[in-house]
Design an enzyme around this catalytic site. Structure first.
Site, PDB file in Angstrom:
ATOM      1  N   TYR A   1      -0.623   1.588   3.975  1.00  0.00           N
ATOM      2  CA  TYR A   1       0.415   1.743   3.079  1.00  0.00           C
ATOM      3  C   TYR A   1       0.674   0.260   2.435  1.00  0.00           C
ATOM      4  CZ  TYR A   1       5.188   2.294   1.010  1.00  0.00           C
ATOM      5  OH  TYR A   1       6.390   2.509   0.212  1.00  0.00           O
TER       6      TYR A   1
ATOM      7  N   SER B   1       6.373  -1.885  -4.025  1.00  0.00           N
ATOM      8  CA  SER B   1       7.104  -2.089  -2.543  1.00  0.00           C
ATOM      9  C   SER B   1       7.385  -3.276  -2.194  1.00  0.00           C
ATOM     10  CB  SER B   1       6.444  -0.970  -1.547  1.00  0.00           C
ATOM     11  OG  SER B   1       7.115  -1.387  -0.183  1.00  0.00           O
TER      12      SER B   1
END
Length: 681
Positions: A571, A558
């Site tokens: 996250y 990501s």
């Protein structure tokens, strides 16, 4: 101008008969045999009636035949070729001559069996490869057996290579024996004829079913001898099969990378349990359709099922080396000046007593069909041994067909393989969003795909959408479970023979601030992404190293692995863990030819399982926009002002694995439409 195949009653009857016969594997094997019909049509040039023949073209399958798969020829011109036939030594020239008999444009390329259909004086002709018929055709004393079974209703034709001469022989036999309904072709199959399509079909089935009944009623009950190698129980058999399949696929890809297929049906396991299987396997297959796909003989492992795995692995390596030497010797014994180059010395079929059969090919369908053909061969051997003894055609004849110029020409006509042909990909989180798009893209580029997801129904839906002859399977897996990951990888191995390309995509996200993040939140994020990708990489790396064929591992990380955003600690930290796994594993696995790279997406809202499960609402709240506008919001904050879609991530995965970046490892590719704060430094 209307095609002569459109709406013609003879064509309609032929297609119905072909599909009916081809739908039953007792009648003929996949893509084996052919059927034809003759009928009158108007020549658009002269306006006069001409007799045409429609016949299944080269490479087609009876069970799925359409009008587009037919060759259309003028019967008068085809039969006129008898006057210029130069003899059996120049058979190959006759196939080129069929082009001069074609009626109109288009149509499938004529097969070598075209002459058989055209020269036989009957409106409808079938040529099939039924197991029971080939059992008679390959039995010692086959001619006498044929008379005993059929009297003079079905005649015997000694082995002759398919071609014009064989067509002349069958035509002459039919003309001299008006009572006959067909023939048994020595070493090969059957041919039947009739004045109507229904009569031809009935006669084909009469020959096949009569042979089946005769074998059942008169054959020895245990033609393969006593059981000497009982099969392992299901769990032990699958575990042993998975362990061996990885090694076998690597060995059988020595000359060209292969995909595998595993078969453990009762007829295969029974054959391998019996005392006579080594002798019979060594004799090889007989019907040309069989050995063109299975090679002249399989590799047979000569150890009992309960032998220690290390001992079996060492023996398999030695047997493979011997097989390659023997195959080269076979080629050199029979090759003549002008023979095609040897295509490869690896086996297409490997038989392991107590475990089953492993078949190999350039794609999943080819590997599966090779296995099906060897099952046909087992059935043929059983029938022949039940009545007499199995006597396939001579080795020299097998070579003449395997390395026939016409077969070589057929191979040259095949389309160029897709970039990921023969690659086996495992995609986690493959049931939706980025994972589903990636699975679809990899399959479109030729890969076999294992779609792994916690949601089995979602994974099965994607696999069904991909379809393509079993080239996609679904497995249910929670990537946080070591046992489930190991089971999923074993399923991939049993389906295709190994794993070459892994996409660590499974993920989830909980958007919370530091003070709101619970220990359970932290553990869940890290269990799924950090622990999960570690487990998947570790288990698939074991397979890739054992295969010795290199491989690719791609992490869908990501932008958040390098960019510090608000309310995202669990996250972002988990994604940073994944990003560093890429670097660590690239350094460690490079020695095995395994490349490890990452893709850093951002703002992939559309179709995303993560965003649909609450992450989207949370992110929208953080940024103060309506949830339905979140994709647009992400796009506007990028340099390119474009929304990132799952297909864009899939394209990056393909770019990393499709071959053009074969010397790239340890790289992270941003796919975020340009987020300057996430630029890699």
């Amino acid at each position: 101008m209307t095609s002569p195949s459109t709406g013609h009653p003879a064509v309609a009857a032929l297609l119905r008969r072909a599909r009916t016969l081809g739908a039953d594997p007792r009648n003929t094997n996949y893509a084996g045999g052919n059927a034809s019909a003759k009928g009158a049509a108007t020549d658009p040039v002269t306006g006069t009636a001409v007799e045409l023949m429609w016949v299944k073209g080269s490479g087609g399958d009876l069970g799925t035949l359409t009008a587009a798969g037919l060759s259309v020829l003028r019967v008068d011109r085809l039969r006129a070729l008898t006057a210029v036939f130069p003899g059996v030594e120049r058979e190959d020239e006759m196939v080129a001559a069929f082009d001069h008999c074609a009626f109109g444009k288009g149509g499938a390329a004529p097969s070598i069996d075209t002459a058989m259909h055209g020269l036989v004086d009957a409106l409808h002709v079938d040529h099939l490869h039924p197991d029971a018929g080939i059992a008679l055709a390959t039995a010692a004393g086959g001619e006498a057996l044929t008379r005993r079974v059929f009297g003079d209703r079905v005649l015997w034709v000694p082995w002759r290579r398919p071609g014009f001469r064989l067509g002349l022989d069958i035509a002459a036999l039919k003309d001299a024996n008006p009572q006959a309904i067909g023939v048994i072709l020595g070493g090969h199959g059957i041919t039947a004829w009739g004045d109507t399509s229904d009569e031809c079909e009935a006669r084909s089935l009469e020959i096949i079913r009569t042979a089946e009944r005769y074998i059942a009623e008169h054959g020895r009950p245990e033609p393969f001898g006593p059981v000497i190698h009982p099969s392992l129980d299901d769990a032990a058999r699958e575990a042993r099969a998975a362990a061996l399949f990885i090694l076998l696929r690597g060995l059988c890809s020595t000359d060209a990378r292969q995909v595998g297929h595993y078969t453990a049906t009762p007829e295969v396991l029974d054959f391998l349990s019996r005392a006579e299987h080594p002798r019979l396997a060594a004799l090889g297959t007989s019907c040309p359709d069989h050995f063109l796909r299975t090679k002249v003989a399989p590799l047979v492992v000569d150890l009992p099922p309960d032998a220690p795995l290390d001992q079996v692995i060492d023996r398999v390596r030695a047997l493979h080396a011997t097989y390659r030497e023997d195959y080269r010797a076979y080629y050199e014994r029979h090759a003549v000046p002008g023979s095609p180059a040897m295509r490869g010395a690896d086996p297409a079929i490997v038989l392991v007593p107590g475990v089953g059969m492993f078949s190999f090919g350039k794609d999943k369908q080819t590997a599966r069909v090779a296995g099906e053909f060897y099952v046909n061969a087992i059935n043929v051997m059983r029938g022949a041994e039940a009545l007499s003894s199995y006597r396939p055609i001579e080795e020299a004849e097998k070579f003449r067909i395997e390395y026939w110029d016409l077969e070589e020409a057929k191979l040259r006509r095949l389309p160029k393989p897709k970039p990921l042909a023969t690659r086996v990909a495992l995609v986690t989180g493959g049931g939706s969003g980025i994972g589903a798009a990636t699975a679809r893209r990899l399959a479109a580029e030729g890969a076999c795909v294992v779609i792994a997801d916690r949601d089995r129904a979602a994974a099965e839906k994607v696999a069904a959408e991909i379809g393509s002859s079993g080239a996609a399977i679904a497995v249910e897996v929670d990537v946080t479970s070591e046992d489930q990951v190991q089971s999923a990888v074993q399923s991939a191995v049993l389906a295709f023979g190994g794993v070459d390309l892994v996409v660590n995509n499974a993920g989830l996200s909980l958007s919370r601030s530091l003070l709101e993040t619970t220990l359970d939140d932290w553990d869940l994020q890290h269990d799924v992404m950090a622990r999960g990708s570690f487990l998947v990489s570790r288990e698939t790396a074991r397979v890739m190293i054992a295969q010795a064929m290199g491989g690719d591992i791609v992490y869908i990380s990501s932008k958040n692995s390098v960019f510090a955003g608000p309310d995202n600690v669990a996250y972002g930290a988990a994604k940073a863990d994944q990003a560093h796994q890429v670097r660590l594993l690239a350094a460690e696995l490079g020695a095995y030819g395994i490349r490890v790279n990452g893709v850093n997406p951002d703002g992939v809202v559309r179709g995303s399982g993560i965003f649909a499960s609450g992450w989207g609402a949370n992110r929208a709240a953080v940024y103060g926009v309506p949830e339905e506008k979140l994709g647009e919001y992400y796009a506007q904050r990028t340099l390119l002002k474009r929304e990132v879609l799952p297909e864009h991530i899939a394209a990056a995965v393909f770019a990393l694995t499709g071959g053009d970046l074969s010397l790239t490892t340890g790289l992270h590719v941003p796919v975020d439409a340009g987020v300057a704060a996430a630029f890699l430094r």
